[in-house]
Design a protein around this motif. Structure first.
Motif, PDB file in Angstrom:
ATOM      1  N   THR A 159     -14.538  20.226  21.198  1.00 57.89           N
ATOM      2  CA  THR A 159     -13.768  19.553  20.161  1.00 57.89           C
ATOM      3  C   THR A 159     -12.265  19.642  20.365  1.00 57.89           C
ATOM      4  N   PHE A 160     -11.796  20.752  20.959  1.00 54.37           N
ATOM      5  CA  PHE A 160     -10.352  20.915  21.141  1.00 54.37           C
ATOM      6  C   PHE A 160     -10.080  21.921  22.259  1.00 54.37           C
ATOM      7  N   ASN A 161      -9.012  21.680  22.990  1.00 54.60           N
ATOM      8  CA  ASN A 161      -8.560  22.614  24.016  1.00 54.60           C
ATOM      9  C   ASN A 161      -7.338  23.387  23.526  1.00 54.60           C
ATOM     10  N   GLU A 162      -7.429  24.714  23.572  1.00 53.24           N
ATOM     11  CA  GLU A 162      -6.296  25.595  23.236  1.00 53.24           C
ATOM     12  C   GLU A 162      -5.674  25.217  21.899  1.00 53.24           C
ATOM     13  N   LEU A 163      -6.513  25.195  20.884  1.00 56.66           N
ATOM     14  CA  LEU A 163      -6.103  24.735  19.559  1.00 56.66           C
ATOM     15  C   LEU A 163      -4.948  25.545  18.983  1.00 56.66           C
ATOM     16  N   ASP A 164      -4.896  26.837  19.282  1.00 55.07           N
ATOM     17  CA  ASP A 164      -3.863  27.673  18.672  1.00 55.07           C
ATOM     18  C   ASP A 164      -2.464  27.425  19.240  1.00 55.07           C
ATOM     19  N   PHE A 165      -2.347  26.512  20.192  1.00 55.62           N
ATOM     20  CA  PHE A 165      -1.037  26.143  20.709  1.00 55.62           C
ATOM     21  C   PHE A 165      -0.380  24.994  19.931  1.00 55.62           C
ATOM     22  N   VAL A 166      -1.113  24.331  19.047  1.00 60.37           N
ATOM     23  CA  VAL A 166      -0.539  23.171  18.365  1.00 60.37           C
ATOM     24  C   VAL A 166       0.578  23.623  17.428  1.00 60.37           C
ATOM     25  N   ASP A 167       1.517  22.741  17.175  1.00 60.96           N
ATOM     26  CA  ASP A 167       2.606  23.042  16.243  1.00 60.96           C
ATOM     27  C   ASP A 167       2.037  23.258  14.841  1.00 60.96           C
ATOM     28  N   GLY A 168       2.467  24.354  14.195  1.00 63.47           N
ATOM     29  CA  GLY A 168       2.041  24.620  12.825  1.00 63.47           C
ATOM     30  C   GLY A 168       0.607  25.084  12.705  1.00 63.47           C
ATOM     31  N   TYR A 169       0.079  25.711  13.756  1.00 67.57           N
ATOM     32  CA  TYR A 169      -1.318  26.159  13.742  1.00 67.57           C
ATOM     33  C   TYR A 169      -1.597  27.071  12.556  1.00 67.57           C
ATOM     34  N   ASN A 170      -2.712  26.809  11.883  1.00 70.14           N
ATOM     35  CA  ASN A 170      -3.151  27.628  10.753  1.00 70.14           C
ATOM     36  C   ASN A 170      -4.634  27.918  10.932  1.00 70.14           C
ATOM     37  N   SER A 171      -4.996  29.179  10.941  1.00 68.72           N
ATOM     38  CA  SER A 171      -6.355  29.596  11.234  1.00 68.72           C
ATOM     39  C   SER A 171      -7.369  29.037  10.241  1.00 68.72           C
TER      40      SER A 171
END
Length: 208
Positions: A159-171
């Motif tokens: 579904t996503f690659n390296e999601l925690d790198f996106v701007d404004g990442y929220n768990s």
């Protein structure tokens, strides 16, 4: 596998933001042959970076000039990739989103959801919660499922690659987004493929 035999994936991440090649089909077939010749049976292939760029992302199906316009050349390329994989006994993990398209310093300026491109949101973090932006994504996801889910070489949707790198990442937001995407895949994918995702783990997020 479907026949009850065990399967141990062994292969490579054939990540390619641009897949620099004049003939992407021949290029991918060559990579698969080399992989198979060395005992590999799995590959991670990207149909990500679906942004307004019709020249570089040769396996992305939505490259503009506007959202919902599908690139048939690229779509045919991806069909050929699956067919090459099938012929060589390679299973494909298809990556469908990448963090670069939701980072201002990367390809966010080319993202169809960006208000600057006529989209519904003003910053990358809103992509996970804005209903219009999500409808744009789910429309592409439905296309991918409809066109490619029948390929026996398709092992999983990432579904996503390296999601925690996106701007404004929220768990917590990321967790809710995954719940929604997984539920959609479970209902829409007739072959019930595996579903996966990935993090860079820079934030040591264990919630998702």
């Amino acid at each position: 596998l479907d026949d009850g035999t065990s399967y141990w994936p062994l292969g490579l991440d054939l990540c390619g933001y641009t897949y620099r090649s004049d003939d992407i089909q021949a290029h991918m077939a060559s990579l698969f042959h080399e992989l198979a010749d060395n005992g590999g049976n799995w590959a991670r292939v990207w149909s990500a970076d679906n942004v307004d760029d019709q020249t570089r992302y040769l396996l992305a199906v939505e490259t503009g000039p506007y959202s919902g316009r599908y690139n048939m050349t690229n779509a045919n390329n991806l069909d050929a990739v699956f067919e090459s994989a099938t012929a060589l006994g390679i299973k494909v993990q298809l990556t469908i989103n990448d963090q670069h398209s939701l980072r201002a310093s990367k390809r966010w300026p080319l993202n169809f959801a960006n208000a600057a491109k006529g989209g519904p949101i003003s910053n990358p973090a809103e992509w996970f919660t804005n209903e219009k932006a999500q409808r744009m994504f789910f429309r592409r996801l439905r296309y991918l499922i409809s066109r490619y889910s029948h390929h026996t070489s398709l092992m999983a949707f990432e579904t996503f690659n390296e999601l925690d790198f996106v701007d404004g990442y929220n768990s917590s937001v990321a967790a809710r987004w995954h719940e929604r995407v997984i539920a959609y895949l479970r209902v829409t994918d007739p072959y019930k493929h595996l579903i996966t995702s990935s993090w860079a783990l820079t934030k040591r997020d264990i919630i998702v």
